[in-house]
Motif scaffolding. Structure first.
Motif, PDB file in Angstrom:
ATOM      1  N   PRO A  96       7.999   4.397  -6.857  1.00 42.39           N
ATOM      2  CA  PRO A  96       9.117   3.537  -6.420  1.00 42.39           C
ATOM      3  C   PRO A  96      10.407   3.764  -7.178  1.00 42.39           C
ATOM      4  CG  PRO A  96       7.103   2.259  -6.766  1.00 42.39           C
ATOM      5  CD  PRO A  96       6.857   3.621  -7.345  1.00 42.39           C
ATOM      6  N   THR A  97      10.330   4.440  -8.318  1.00 38.65           N
ATOM      7  CA  THR A  97      11.554   4.680  -9.087  1.00 38.65           C
ATOM      8  C   THR A  97      12.291   5.942  -8.651  1.00 38.65           C
ATOM      9  OG1 THR A  97      10.317   5.878 -10.800  1.00 38.65           O
ATOM     10  CG2 THR A  97      10.572   3.484 -11.083  1.00 38.65           C
ATOM     11  N   ASP A  98      11.683   6.700  -7.751  1.00 38.43           N
ATOM     12  CA  ASP A  98      12.300   7.944  -7.271  1.00 38.43           C
ATOM     13  C   ASP A  98      13.214   7.632  -6.090  1.00 38.43           C
ATOM     14  OD1 ASP A  98      13.036  10.427  -6.506  1.00 38.43           O
ATOM     15  OD2 ASP A  98      11.015  11.203  -6.180  1.00 38.43           O
ATOM     16  N   PRO A  99      14.520   7.818  -6.212  1.00 38.43           N
ATOM     17  CA  PRO A  99      15.440   7.503  -5.106  1.00 38.43           C
ATOM     18  C   PRO A  99      15.137   8.292  -3.837  1.00 38.43           C
ATOM     19  CG  PRO A  99      16.644   7.836  -7.154  1.00 38.43           C
ATOM     20  CD  PRO A  99      15.238   8.289  -7.396  1.00 38.43           C
ATOM     21  N   ASP A 100      14.725   9.549  -3.970  1.00 37.05           N
ATOM     22  CA  ASP A 100      14.443  10.353  -2.789  1.00 37.05           C
ATOM     23  C   ASP A 100      13.241   9.798  -2.021  1.00 37.05           C
ATOM     24  OD1 ASP A 100      16.531  12.045  -3.404  1.00 37.05           O
ATOM     25  OD2 ASP A 100      15.268  13.366  -4.631  1.00 37.05           O
TER      26      ASP A 100
ATOM     27  N   ASN B  55      14.955  -3.917   2.628  1.00 35.91           N
ATOM     28  CA  ASN B  55      15.701  -3.695   1.379  1.00 35.91           C
ATOM     29  C   ASN B  55      15.170  -4.574   0.253  1.00 35.91           C
ATOM     30  OD1 ASN B  55      17.350  -1.868   2.700  1.00 35.91           O
ATOM     31  ND2 ASN B  55      18.904  -3.399   3.204  1.00 35.91           N
ATOM     32  N   ASP B  56      14.735  -5.792   0.610  1.00 40.46           N
ATOM     33  CA  ASP B  56      14.165  -6.673  -0.416  1.00 40.46           C
ATOM     34  C   ASP B  56      12.877  -6.089  -0.989  1.00 40.46           C
ATOM     35  OD1 ASP B  56      16.237  -8.416   0.049  1.00 40.46           O
ATOM     36  OD2 ASP B  56      15.104  -9.715   1.396  1.00 40.46           O
ATOM     37  N   VAL B  57      12.054  -5.520  -0.100  1.00 41.69           N
ATOM     38  CA  VAL B  57      10.816  -4.897  -0.577  1.00 41.69           C
ATOM     39  C   VAL B  57      11.139  -3.686  -1.449  1.00 41.69           C
ATOM     40  CG1 VAL B  57       8.674  -3.766   0.133  1.00 41.69           C
ATOM     41  CG2 VAL B  57       9.532  -5.716   1.425  1.00 41.69           C
TER      42      VAL B  57
ATOM     43  N   ASN C 280       0.841  -1.196   0.000  1.00 50.68           N
ATOM     44  CA  ASN C 280       0.000   0.000   0.000  1.00 50.68           C
ATOM     45  C   ASN C 280       0.874   1.243   0.000  1.00 50.68           C
ATOM     46  OD1 ASN C 280      -1.643   2.239   1.445  1.00 50.68           O
ATOM     47  ND2 ASN C 280      -3.173   0.734   0.789  1.00 50.68           N
ATOM     48  N   SER C 281       0.630   2.121  -0.937  1.00 43.93           N
ATOM     49  CA  SER C 281       1.449   3.330  -1.055  1.00 43.93           C
ATOM     50  C   SER C 281       1.265   4.263   0.133  1.00 43.93           C
ATOM     51  CB  SER C 281       1.121   4.073  -2.357  1.00 43.93           C
ATOM     52  OG  SER C 281      -0.252   4.440  -2.383  1.00 43.93           O
ATOM     53  N   ASP C 282       0.047   4.310   0.702  1.00 42.32           N
ATOM     54  CA  ASP C 282      -0.192   5.211   1.830  1.00 42.32           C
ATOM     55  C   ASP C 282       0.573   4.764   3.067  1.00 42.32           C
ATOM     56  OD1 ASP C 282      -1.878   6.747   0.266  1.00 42.32           O
ATOM     57  OD2 ASP C 282      -3.669   5.599   0.843  1.00 42.32           O
ATOM     58  N   SER C 283       0.567   3.445   3.363  1.00 44.01           N
ATOM     59  CA  SER C 283       1.254   2.964   4.569  1.00 44.01           C
ATOM     60  C   SER C 283       2.769   3.080   4.439  1.00 44.01           C
ATOM     61  CB  SER C 283       0.871   1.507   4.849  1.00 44.01           C
ATOM     62  OG  SER C 283       1.282   0.670   3.781  1.00 44.01           O
ATOM     63  N   MET C 284       3.270   3.024   3.208  1.00 44.45           N
ATOM     64  CA  MET C 284       4.722   3.122   3.004  1.00 44.45           C
ATOM     65  C   MET C 284       5.172   4.554   2.721  1.00 44.45           C
ATOM     66  SD  MET C 284       5.702  -0.281   0.785  1.00 44.45           S
ATOM     67  CE  MET C 284       4.540   0.085  -0.525  1.00 44.45           C
TER      68      MET C 284
ATOM     69  N   ALA D  21      10.781   6.278   2.469  1.00 46.29           N
ATOM     70  CA  ALA D  21       9.628   5.380   2.597  1.00 46.29           C
ATOM     71  C   ALA D  21       9.834   4.395   3.748  1.00 46.29           C
ATOM     72  CB  ALA D  21       9.403   4.632   1.294  1.00 46.29           C
ATOM     73  N   ASP D  22       8.716   3.880   4.244  1.00 42.96           N
ATOM     74  CA  ASP D  22       8.717   2.890   5.326  1.00 42.96           C
ATOM     75  C   ASP D  22       8.389   1.521   4.720  1.00 42.96           C
ATOM     76  OD1 ASP D  22       8.598   1.447   7.630  1.00 42.96           O
ATOM     77  OD2 ASP D  22       6.768   2.398   8.406  1.00 42.96           O
ATOM     78  N   PHE D  23       9.417   0.773   4.356  1.00 42.90           N
ATOM     79  CA  PHE D  23       9.201  -0.531   3.732  1.00 42.90           C
ATOM     80  C   PHE D  23       8.962  -1.627   4.763  1.00 42.90           C
ATOM     81  CE2 PHE D  23      11.686   1.767   0.489  1.00 42.90           C
ATOM     82  CZ  PHE D  23      10.811   1.646  -0.584  1.00 42.90           C
ATOM     83  N   ASN D  24       9.138  -1.306   6.033  1.00 44.40           N
ATOM     84  CA  ASN D  24       8.818  -2.283   7.079  1.00 44.40           C
ATOM     85  C   ASN D  24       7.316  -2.366   7.336  1.00 44.40           C
ATOM     86  OD1 ASN D  24      11.291  -3.482   7.991  1.00 44.40           O
ATOM     87  ND2 ASN D  24      11.864  -1.470   8.809  1.00 44.40           N
TER      88      ASN D  24
END
Length: 425
Positions: free
Chosen positions: A76-80, A121-123, A67-71, A85-88
């Motif tokens: 996803p292609t933007d390094p900044d 990092n995998d996500v 979910n984009s809101d929770s993360m 982002a919170d991938f956990n």
């Protein structure tokens, strides 16, 4: 008549004593062989008992709602955006579906410690490579945390301390029953370099570093050792200089390996300014250490060629060089190859000289050339064995098993070559 009987009795008594001594000697030999074999069995049993679990990995398979809101991630292609982002979040949310009672910051932290620290990092990598899958549900497999892996594989072993809380142990047991946590062959061990986390640590970098180092060692020591042996045995005049060289070669074969490390540190790095922790320098140091062994074994192989071979070749008009290159060397080659392979196997297991030239560094990337920073198998085992994390204990034993497999293979190759190329006369 009485004297003859007494002498015969003395002879019989003497023979009985000799036979008893012979039986005792045979018994001592059998006991020595039994003790040696028992020690070898105990050694291998201890290594295999501790190291077989190193070939097993513990994984957690979760259905992630990306979910984009929770993360807090829109692109996803933007390094900044990825750095902020919170991938956990999707990982913890997936675990909370199994344990809805786990609410609050402390429970979320305990849940997050069930998966490895590289799961986020995998996500991130997954979404970077597949940005169109944002806001979808995907099934992903993660490496379990080191503490979870130790609990799954060594829960009944008192020598391993379980560092999970009681709540975490209950969660792991439930996930095991549901098949969320599973074990399988540890392909990570053979596909990655070293890592600070045992679950992500691999031995591929050390294997490649060992192969590159051995190639340099072989390229230097084999031709130089064979050439030196041929010259000393066939062409060198017998004088004080030759005797001095032979004595020093024999002495160098008994010099501790760490001395060669000091020599490499002083000459190759200190004097010539070559870089530390690269296969070229390591190979040159091990070549210096292996040269005496190759020279001595090659000279012994040349001496074993019967003089009649030389005399027959000279009798048909062959020159000294032709006698040596066309007749003596081909017949001595099986012994030369055997000695060279055994010397290379010895060099493969050396650690002390490589520690002094910096190959003890923590290397994550797999080396891609002879001048890339690298480590080798013995040094990698040393680093893992000296680490405090329990997961590295089994990895060190697994690394020892891999190293032993390489050394047994090299020695078996030496025996096979000797049998295959040996000629009897």
């Amino acid at each position: 008549m009485t004297d003859q009987r007494s002498q015969a009795e003395l002879v019989r008594q003497s023979l009985k004593r000799r036979y008893r001594k012979e039986r005792r000697f045979r018994l001592y030999g059998l006991v020595a062989i039994f003790v040696a074999l028992a020690s070898l069995v105990i050694l291998f049993a201890d290594i295999i008992g501790k190291g077989h679990t190193g070939f097993i990995k513990t994984t957690i398979t979760l259905d992630l709602r990306l979910n984009s809101d929770s993360m807090y991630l829109d692109d996803p292609t933007d390094p900044d955006q990825r750095s902020m982002a919170d991938f956990n979040a999707p990982i913890i949310a997936a675990l909370q579906e199994y344990f809805p009672e786990a609410e609050g910051p402390s429970a979320r932290r305990e849940l997050s410690r069930l998966v490895g620290s590289y799961a986020a990092n995998d996500v991130s990598d997954f979404l970077e490579n597949n940005p169109e899958l944002l806001n979808t549900t995907q099934t992903m497999e993660f490496l379990a945390h080191d503490m979870v892996s130790v609990y799954v594989k060594h829960a009944d072993d008192p020598s391993y301390s379980i560092r999970l809380s009681e709540q975490q142990q209950q969660w792991v047991d439930e996930l095991l029953e549901r098949g969320v946590i599973d074990t399988g062959f540890n392909d990570v061990l053979f596909s990655r370099g070293d890592s600070r986390e045992p679950g992500n640590a691999g031995i591929l970098g050390a294997i490649v570093g060992s192969l590159l180092t051995m190639l340099v060692t072989l390229a230097i020591s084999f031709p130089m050792g064979i050439a030196a042996a041929i010259y000393l045995e066939e062409f060198a005049p017998q004088n004080r200089i030759t005797d001095f060289i032979e004595v020093n070669i024999n002495n160098l074969a008994a010099v501790p390996s760490i001395i060669f490390g000091l020599l490499g540190l002083a000459v190759f790095i200190g004097l010539f300014g070559m870089p530390r922790s690269v296969p070229v320098v390591g190979g040159m140091v091990l070549a210096l250490m292996t040269l005496p062994t190759i020279i001595i074994s090659s000279r012994a192989a040349i001496k074993s060629v019967p003089p009649s071979i030389r005399e027959a070749a000279e009798g048909i008009g062959a020159s000294k060089m032709q006698v040596v290159l066309h007749h003596v060397v081909p017949l001595a080659m099986p012994g030369m190859l055997t000695g060279s392979i055994i010397g290379m196997a010895q060099a493969l297991g050396e650690t002390a000289p490589l520690l002094l030239i910096g190959m003890v560094a923590f290397i994550v990337d797999v080396p891609d050339g002879f001048f890339s920073s690298a480590t080798v198998l013995p040094v990698q085992i040393y680093l893992w064995a000296s680490s405090s994390e329990q997961g590295f204990v089994e990895l060190a034993s697994a690394g020892i098993m891999v190293l032993l497999a390489f050394m047994i293979t090299m020695n078996a190759l030496a025996i096979w070559l000797r049998k295959r190329l040996e000629r009897r006369w």
